[in-house]
Design a protein around this motif. Structure first.
Motif, PDB file in Angstrom:
ATOM      1  N   ARG A 202     -11.424  26.056   6.985  1.00  0.00           N
ATOM      2  CA  ARG A 202     -11.967  25.432   8.204  1.00  0.00           C
ATOM      3  C   ARG A 202     -13.465  25.185   8.064  1.00  0.00           C
ATOM      4  O   ARG A 202     -13.991  24.178   8.558  1.00  0.00           O
TER       5      ARG A 202
ATOM      6  N   ARG B  76     -16.825  20.804  27.642  1.00  0.00           N
ATOM      7  CA  ARG B  76     -17.271  21.791  26.682  1.00  0.00           C
ATOM      8  C   ARG B  76     -18.118  21.190  25.561  1.00  0.00           C
ATOM      9  O   ARG B  76     -19.188  21.654  25.241  1.00  0.00           O
TER      10      ARG B  76
ATOM     11  N   LYS C 198     -16.612  23.951  13.960  1.00  0.00           N
ATOM     12  CA  LYS C 198     -17.302  25.067  14.595  1.00  0.00           C
ATOM     13  C   LYS C 198     -18.793  24.852  14.380  1.00  0.00           C
ATOM     14  O   LYS C 198     -19.334  25.176  13.336  1.00  0.00           O
TER      15      LYS C 198
ATOM     16  N   TYR D 160     -21.332  24.906  21.122  1.00  0.00           N
ATOM     17  CA  TYR D 160     -21.505  26.141  21.886  1.00  0.00           C
ATOM     18  C   TYR D 160     -22.734  26.041  22.782  1.00  0.00           C
ATOM     19  O   TYR D 160     -22.741  26.585  23.879  1.00  0.00           O
TER      20      TYR D 160
ATOM     21  N   GLU E  68      -9.416  24.798  26.298  1.00  0.00           N
ATOM     22  CA  GLU E  68      -9.577  26.156  25.768  1.00  0.00           C
ATOM     23  C   GLU E  68     -10.669  26.893  26.521  1.00  0.00           C
ATOM     24  O   GLU E  68     -11.357  26.319  27.356  1.00  0.00           O
TER      25      GLU E  68
ATOM     26  N   GLY F 155     -14.326  29.247  26.467  1.00  0.00           N
ATOM     27  CA  GLY F 155     -15.595  29.064  25.779  1.00  0.00           C
ATOM     28  C   GLY F 155     -15.578  29.599  24.353  1.00  0.00           C
ATOM     29  O   GLY F 155     -16.201  29.030  23.464  1.00  0.00           O
ATOM     30  N   GLY F 156     -14.843  30.686  24.132  1.00  0.00           N
ATOM     31  CA  GLY F 156     -14.840  31.292  22.802  1.00  0.00           C
ATOM     32  C   GLY F 156     -13.470  31.660  22.290  1.00  0.00           C
ATOM     33  O   GLY F 156     -13.329  32.540  21.433  1.00  0.00           O
TER      34      GLY F 156
ATOM     35  N   ASN G 137      -8.943  30.187  22.214  1.00  0.00           N
ATOM     36  CA  ASN G 137      -7.872  29.261  22.626  1.00  0.00           C
ATOM     37  C   ASN G 137      -7.067  29.883  23.775  1.00  0.00           C
ATOM     38  O   ASN G 137      -7.132  31.097  24.019  1.00  0.00           O
TER      39      ASN G 137
ATOM     40  N   SER H 199      -7.711  27.170  16.000  1.00  0.00           N
ATOM     41  CA  SER H 199      -7.817  28.631  15.907  1.00  0.00           C
ATOM     42  C   SER H 199      -6.839  29.225  14.890  1.00  0.00           C
ATOM     43  O   SER H 199      -5.652  28.917  14.901  1.00  0.00           O
ATOM     44  N   ILE H 200      -7.353  30.117  14.075  1.00  0.00           N
ATOM     45  CA  ILE H 200      -6.516  30.806  13.082  1.00  0.00           C
ATOM     46  C   ILE H 200      -5.644  31.840  13.792  1.00  0.00           C
ATOM     47  O   ILE H 200      -4.479  32.029  13.444  1.00  0.00           O
ATOM     48  N   THR H 201      -6.195  32.482  14.823  1.00  0.00           N
ATOM     49  CA  THR H 201      -5.402  33.444  15.598  1.00  0.00           C
ATOM     50  C   THR H 201      -4.250  32.721  16.286  1.00  0.00           C
ATOM     51  O   THR H 201      -3.114  33.214  16.305  1.00  0.00           O
TER      52      THR H 201
ATOM     53  N   THR I  59     -10.590  35.307  17.030  1.00  0.00           N
ATOM     54  CA  THR I  59     -11.002  36.433  16.187  1.00  0.00           C
ATOM     55  C   THR I  59     -11.750  37.474  17.014  1.00  0.00           C
ATOM     56  O   THR I  59     -11.420  38.661  16.982  1.00  0.00           O
TER      57      THR I  59
HETATM   58  N1  PLP Z   1     -11.950  28.453  20.261  1.00  0.00           N
HETATM   59  C1  PLP Z   1     -13.272  28.716  20.252  1.00  0.00           C
HETATM   60  C2  PLP Z   1     -14.166  27.853  21.078  1.00  0.00           C
HETATM   61  C3  PLP Z   1     -13.770  29.781  19.488  1.00  0.00           C
HETATM   62  O1  PLP Z   1     -15.073  30.059  19.497  1.00  0.00           O
HETATM   63  C4  PLP Z   1     -12.881  30.556  18.728  1.00  0.00           C
HETATM   64  C5  PLP Z   1     -13.372  31.639  17.900  1.00  0.00           C
HETATM   65  O2  PLP Z   1     -13.589  31.500  16.751  1.00  0.00           O
HETATM   66  C6  PLP Z   1     -11.526  30.257  18.778  1.00  0.00           C
HETATM   67  C7  PLP Z   1     -11.091  29.196  19.559  1.00  0.00           C
HETATM   68  C8  PLP Z   1     -10.526  31.055  18.003  1.00  0.00           C
HETATM   69  O3  PLP Z   1     -10.522  30.741  16.646  1.00  0.00           O
HETATM   70  P1  PLP Z   1     -10.098  31.818  15.582  1.00  0.00           P
HETATM   71  O4  PLP Z   1      -8.787  32.340  16.020  1.00  0.00           O
HETATM   72  O5  PLP Z   1     -10.008  31.066  14.319  1.00  0.00           O
HETATM   73  O6  PLP Z   1     -11.152  32.856  15.586  1.00  0.00           O
END
Ligand code: PLP
Ligand code: COI
Length: 340
Positions: free
Chosen positions: A84, A175, A185, A190, A221, A223-224, A226, A247-249, A285
């Motif tokens: 990513r 956003r 990212k 942000y 989503e 702010g930080g 999904n 998002s990887i999670t 994450t």
């Molecule tokens: N969306 C936003 C805006 C994020 O800041 C994050 C965090 O990294 C995520 C989604 C989740 O992504 P990940 O699961 O890859 O951490």
């Protein structure tokens, strides 16, 4: 001042910056990435004309190192962060950092700061923050030709409220500066979410929930993190949108939800639908899985599941994800890399 390991209270770390002994740095110059190395200095020296200061050429990642019960350390899908990061670089006209070197550098930083990886049962982890900035001088709007890549590490606790439900508010702001960059990212995305989040915190909310920037009708989503919901029929649903971070999670939970028979799907979710979910959560994450207790929109609070208790589907997903990350349970092939 360097953070002393003996001054850390593992159960009350919060999610704050700390200056650890080592970070990794590599520079891009004359059309190629130079050899990188571990350094001790946490500061950066920049020219006043540096690209990052004017047009914001910056990308970053976030991933964690987990202390296993046997004392070894796990990384969760670091190759996905490396990939990513390369996509983010491409979107911002930056030279991608080689993906294998990214994972190698993450390991070097973890090992160099090994004693800062929190103990197994503390609930804390070592958060890694890779980032890249354009450092050469520019005046007109243009891409830099010199870059600095760094990875620093910080021991962290819960980002939101752990497994306790949190209150969210639907943001009146979009956003991203413009739709589409949400997929990279970048600090710019942000920065545009800072004012909404300051306002949300002032009013007692954990974070904002953003709507799609075109129609303001669908959930995008947080702010930080999904968004996911569990429908009344028990299906795991998560937004399909071009303006959210990949998002990887989220991608991991889609796989775990499938295994748990939750028939997961990525599709557009209206705000009305979100209010009527059986359960909902924020996933990422830093957030791990953070249950949604309520969503407030136009002054009205919509409670989801419960404001004090976590729903059974969320709890089961959380436990499976975290057990895999800490090596208590075997996950799908290649998800976990163990380092000694
Ligand atoms: N969306 C936003 C805006 C994020 O800041 C994050 C965090 O990294 C995520 C989604 C989740 O992504 P990940 O699961 O890859 O951490
Ligand atoms: C992460 O989860 O790694 C993030 O980047 C989220 C950030 C808001 C801390």
């Amino acid at each position: 001042m360097k953070q002393k390991v003996e001054d850390l209270d593992w159960k009350n770390l919060g999610f704050v910056y700390r200056d650890l002994p080592y970070r990794y740095e590599a520079k891009y110059k004359d059309g190629e990435w130079q050899e990188g190395k571990l350094i001790e200095d946490s500061t950066l020296v920049l020219s006043e004309g540096a690209e990052i200061l004017h047009y914001g050429q910056e990308i970053f990642e976030g991933l964690k190192a987990y202390r296993r019960e046997d004392g070894k350390i796990n990384l969760f899908r670091p190759d996905e962060n490396a990939h990513r990061f390369a996509l983010s670089a491409e979107r911002l006209a930056m030279p991608p950092f080689p993906e294998d070197r990214f994972v190698e550098a993450v390991k070097q930083v973890v090992l160099a700061n090994k004693e800062y990886v929190p103990p197994y049962d503390s609930g804390a982890t070592l958060y890694l923050r890779p980032f890249m900035i354009g450092t050469s001088n520019v005046l007109g709007v243009q891409a830099a030709d010199e870059y600095t890549f760094r990875i620093f590490a910080v021991p962290v606790g819960a980002y939101i409220k752990g497994l306790n439900p949190a209150d969210y508010i639907v943001s009146e702001y979009d956003r991203a500066a413009y739709a589409g960059t949400g997929q990279a990212k970048t600090s710019g995305n942000y920065a545009s979410s800072l004012l909404p989040s300051v306002e949300a915190h002032k009013n007692g909310f954990a974070d904002c929930l953003y709507l799609d920037p075109r129609e303001h009708k669908y959930v995008d989503e947080f702010g930080g993190a999904n968004f996911y919901g569990i429908t009344q029929e028990g299906q795991f649903v998560t937004p399909k949108s071009k303006s959210i971070l990949i998002s990887i999670t989220k991608r991991s939970l889609l796989e775990l939800a499938k295994k748990q028979g939750l028939n997961p799907v990525e599709r557009q979710i209206t705000l009305e639908e979100a209010f009527n979910m059986k359960e909902a959560g924020a996933m990422g994450t830093a957030a791990v899985i953070s249950p949604v207790g309520s969503i407030t929109y136009e002054g009205k609070k919509h409670v989801i599941y419960s404001e004090t208790e976590t729903g059974p589907v969320t709890t089961k997903l959380y436990n499976e994800l975290v057990d895999i990350q800490y090596g208590k349970q075997e996950g799908p092939e290649g998800w976990v890399q163990t380092i000694d």
